[in-house]
Design a protein around this motif. Structure first.
Motif, PDB file in Angstrom:
ATOM      1  N   PHE A  98       1.223  -1.245   0.049  1.00  0.00           N
ATOM      2  CA  PHE A  98       0.185   0.037   0.082  1.00  0.00           C
ATOM      3  C   PHE A  98       0.890   0.929  -0.210  1.00  0.00           C
ATOM      4  O   PHE A  98       0.567   2.748  -0.451  1.00  0.00           O
ATOM      5  N   TYR A 102       0.611   4.323  -2.609  1.00  0.00           N
ATOM      6  CA  TYR A 102      -0.102   5.017  -2.113  1.00  0.00           C
ATOM      7  C   TYR A 102       1.309   6.704  -2.764  1.00  0.00           C
ATOM      8  O   TYR A 102       1.609   7.574  -3.096  1.00  0.00           O
ATOM      9  N   LEU A 149      -6.324   7.747  -0.870  1.00  0.00           N
ATOM     10  CA  LEU A 149      -5.873   7.336  -0.811  1.00  0.00           C
ATOM     11  C   LEU A 149      -5.757   7.149   0.531  1.00  0.00           C
ATOM     12  O   LEU A 149      -5.202   6.501   2.273  1.00  0.00           O
TER      13      LEU A 149
END
Length: 251
Positions: A98, A102, A149
């Protein structure tokens, strides 16, 4: 993206230390204070072999910390104590994936914004105005994707902060120690632990400074600019304490 590493409120905050023999029942906390489980105490001088101002390489070489990290937030990385619970490997992998996603979204948004450029002048043609409008739309779209996000990133940062406070450990900002958080049940060298009152803290540390209207107190670390042993209170009772280096920031 900066984060108090995660600190609590978000929550979290930072950690201090020194080696002393341990007492089974800290005398300066309230009845709900946890018994100390360590053979060493936290103090401004450090915790065990971990000392304020240490580099990441030197801190890892002490053997006090686990060999592998427990999660990253930008340029900051958590490590738990050697005998502490191991982090969930799958969650670490998910968080790492992630973070890459991001970071890529943030970079795309920054690049799109930089590509917009100045607005066309008064004598520009229709094609110039159309091209500028397209760049504005592309920037807005990239920014929206990055914004989507942010909530998930904030949630993951908060979870790492909660795990740090629950298990103890060290957060590094690059090569510098940002915070040292005590393991469960630890007390300071002056027998201050979770559940202690403000009065007990002030009696133990006469030089303590009230920096947030009774919610946060600081004891400066000698010869370490920007480093302090911080104490965080909720409803008049000590919730957590840690050594924190305000100059070491997450990027």
């Amino acid at each position: 993206m900066n984060n108090h590493g995660g600190l609590k409120a978000v929550l979290v905050a930072a950690v201090a230390l020194a080696t002393v023999s341990c007492t089974p029942e800290p005398s300066s906390g309230s009845g709900d204070q946890q018994p100390a489980t360590q053979e060493k105490h936290f103090d401004v001088t450090g915790f065990g072999k971990l000392k304020p101002g240490m580099s990441k390489q030197d801190a890892l070489a002490t053997g006090e910390l686990a060999v592998t990290g427990a999660g990253k937030t930008g340029t900051c990385e958590d490590y738990r104590y050697q005998n502490g619970p191991a982090p969930d490997a799958k969650k670490l992998a998910d968080d790492a994936e992630f973070e890459l996603k991001y970071a890529a979204a943030q970079k795309a948004a920054d690049d799109a914004e930089a590509a917009v450029g100045p607005a066309p002048g008064a004598n520009a043609g229709a094609a110039d105005y159309a091209a500028h409008a397209e760049r504005l739309a592309a920037s807005a779209e990239a920014s929206a994707k990055a914004t989507e996000l942010i909530a998930e990133s904030t949630k993951r940062i908060a979870e790492r902060a909660e795990a740090r406070e629950a298990n103890g450990g060290v957060m590094f900002a690059g090569d510098k120690i940002r915070m040292i958080v005590p393991p469960p049940g630890a007390t300071t060298a002056k027998k201050i632990g979770k559940g202690a009152t403000v009065e007990q803290l002030k009696a133990a540390y006469p030089n303590v400074v009230d920096s947030e209207a009774g919610k946060k107190f600081e004891v400066p670390v000698p010869d370490q600019q920007g480093v302090a042993l911080n104490f965080y209170f909720t409803d008049g009772k000590l919730e957590t304490f840690l050594l924190f280096n305000s100059a070491a920031k997450c990027g």
